[in-house]
Design a protein around this motif. Sequence first.
Motif, short mmCIF file in Angstrom:
data_model
loop_
_atom_site.label_atom_id
_atom_site.label_comp_id
_atom_site.label_asym_id
_atom_site.label_seq_id
_atom_site.Cartn_x
_atom_site.Cartn_y
_atom_site.Cartn_z
N GLU A 1 5.32 9.26 -7.21
CA GLU A 1 4.63 8.51 -6.30
C GLU A 1 3.39 8.22 -6.89
O GLU A 1 2.69 7.06 -6.72
N ILE A 2 2.49 9.25 -7.04
CA ILE A 2 0.85 9.00 -7.36
C ILE A 2 0.92 8.18 -8.61
O ILE A 2 0.27 7.22 -8.77
N ALA A 3 1.63 8.56 -9.51
CA ALA A 3 1.29 7.82 -10.86
C ALA A 3 1.90 6.43 -10.56
O ALA A 3 1.12 5.42 -11.18
N GLU A 4 2.77 6.14 -10.04
CA GLU A 4 3.66 4.86 -9.97
C GLU A 4 2.48 3.82 -9.20
O GLU A 4 2.09 2.83 -9.24
N THR A 5 1.86 4.55 -8.00
CA THR A 5 0.61 3.98 -7.29
C THR A 5 -0.54 3.47 -8.02
O THR A 5 -1.06 2.38 -8.27
N VAL A 6 -1.04 4.57 -8.97
CA VAL A 6 -2.02 4.32 -9.71
C VAL A 6 -1.85 3.25 -10.87
O VAL A 6 -2.53 2.54 -11.17
N GLU A 7 -0.60 3.28 -11.45
CA GLU A 7 -0.36 2.25 -12.29
C GLU A 7 -0.30 0.75 -11.79
O GLU A 7 -0.57 -0.12 -12.31
N SER A 8 0.20 0.89 -10.71
CA SER A 8 0.53 -0.47 -10.11
C SER A 8 -0.97 -1.15 -9.65
O SER A 8 -1.17 -2.35 -9.95
N VAL A 9 -1.85 -0.50 -9.01
CA VAL A 9 -3.14 -1.05 -8.75
C VAL A 9 -4.15 -1.09 -10.06
O VAL A 9 -5.05 -2.06 -9.84
N THR A 10 -4.00 -0.39 -11.02
CA THR A 10 -4.96 -0.43 -12.20
C THR A 10 -4.39 -1.06 -13.17
O THR A 10 -5.14 -1.61 -14.02
N GLU A 11 -3.05 -1.32 -13.04
CA GLU A 11 -2.47 -1.89 -14.62
C GLU A 11 -2.77 -1.06 -15.62
O GLU A 11 -2.66 -1.76 -16.75
#
Length: 559
Positions: free
Chosen positions: A305-315
């Motif tokens: 969840e942490i990695a997916e959120t960071v990837e989503s907002v930072t691209e």
Amino acid sequence: MAFDHRKYRPFTPIARPQRRWPDKVIERAPNWCAVDLRDGNQALVKPMTVAQKTRLFLLLVKVGFKEIEVGFPAASQPDFDFVRKLIEEDLVPEDVTIQVLTQAREELIARTYEALKGARRAVVHVYNSTSRVQREKVFRMDVAGIREIAVNGARSVARHAAQAPETEWIFQYSPESFTGTELEVAAEVVNAVIDVWQPHKGQPVIINLPATVEVSTPNVYADMVEWMNDNLHHREHIQISLHTHNDRGCGVAAAELGVMAGADRVEGTLMGNGERTGNMDIVTMAMNLYSQGVDPMLDFSNIREIAETVESVTEISTHPRHPYAGELVFTAFSGSHQDAIRKCLSTYQEGDVWEIAYLPIDPRDLGRRYEEVVRINSQSGKGGVLHVLERDFGITLPRWLQIEFSRVVQEQAEEQEGEVNGEQIHALFNKHYLATPAGWQLHAYELNRERDVVDARISIGGDGDDTTVLAAEGRGGVEALVEAIKRCTGQDIAVEGFDEFALNEGTDASAMACVRVRVGDEFSSAAAMADDTTSAALQAVLSAVGRVAAVRASLASVG
């Protein structure tokens, strides 16, 4: 030669023969401050929107951060608006302190306090660059001029705070590019700021020592931190904070050694997102502590969840081999690694001290599955193949069949030039060992024991009514069956390997037998599953012999 190392000069180490930090051990987590929303955001090609920053802020709170740098509100309208949103919508929990950054300039400091109006508690982080290169080539100032900028900024921060006593203010100062600053100069400037703020009279103060650019090995940075620790005014009343970047790829190491050298606090970002090569990676440092039995005071149990959120907002994608968070970080393809992991896991019990080869922490602690640990390609060996069969299908193989079957799987991996998944491995096992040759299906058996001899009558055949009854005597059912087949076919048949296993719960059968037989000068292996061990053993022998017969029949038809 264009690649010319002579244009660079080595960093001069610190003369510190009495250094203490090498003997230190980190026994508790530092105070963490996440700077994803400021430093991390400034490093993005496409800065985060207010909605994206809000999503990331809520994640940081969920992970357990108690200090979060939320922006540079004087630098951009989105940063200003985001700080206002957090305050006006009461999104900051009681136990969380927000931090904002500002340059040591009056108009920017005033704008910063405007953004923070109404906050319960906040860290105002003011900075100016102190390095020799910046002094000489950017600002064209001497040390006195740089010190004056810092002092004026500190006074401005204190003055604006006094005008808003309803907020609990914490002051933080950074001599930016600390690693490029002579230590005596850094101490002179920092102590001048400390003297303005007077932490010994109750004002909370943080002194941040940033490796804005990483210019030396981590041990040199630790020497610098320890030197400052020994030369700051009112050291017992201030926190020393670290903010390391990753230009040399040593951001985490520098922060760890800096904590050993006396720092109390560490700033960084999730997954190390930040300017140039990135910031200090808090996930990595915190989990490093965790692996040593130290509570990191942060919860990374749902790393996906942490990695997916960071990837989503930072691209920005997470590298598959990123420590702890990467998709493949707990995955072993090497045969020797797989075998060691399988053997260690087979003896591990809940509550044991974690001592598993090649796995510094239990993947389940991060919400990962053991299914991800061992994956098979052409580099894998028998241990990995066996681990997948045991893990996914409850199938255990004897060593001789592990070796044989691993070659089958390796050939498949080489043929398809990639990974072979669990379902493919199971299908290969079924095809090469479990599948029953036509006409060699066990239908029924009777075993009667008299003295030390078993009298066996075994009915075999195909799916129809055409059956053959084999009868013979032997010391057991398998020996009797082999003797009966020898009589029927006239072939010299011998069992070279035989193993029986109870199957794990969840499988349709309760027993499995594996055999290796010699028929003349040919060898054949087979396996069978059944509700009882005798049925499994008899069918395995029939299948092994039947495979040789099928091969011979195929060759005869071709001839």
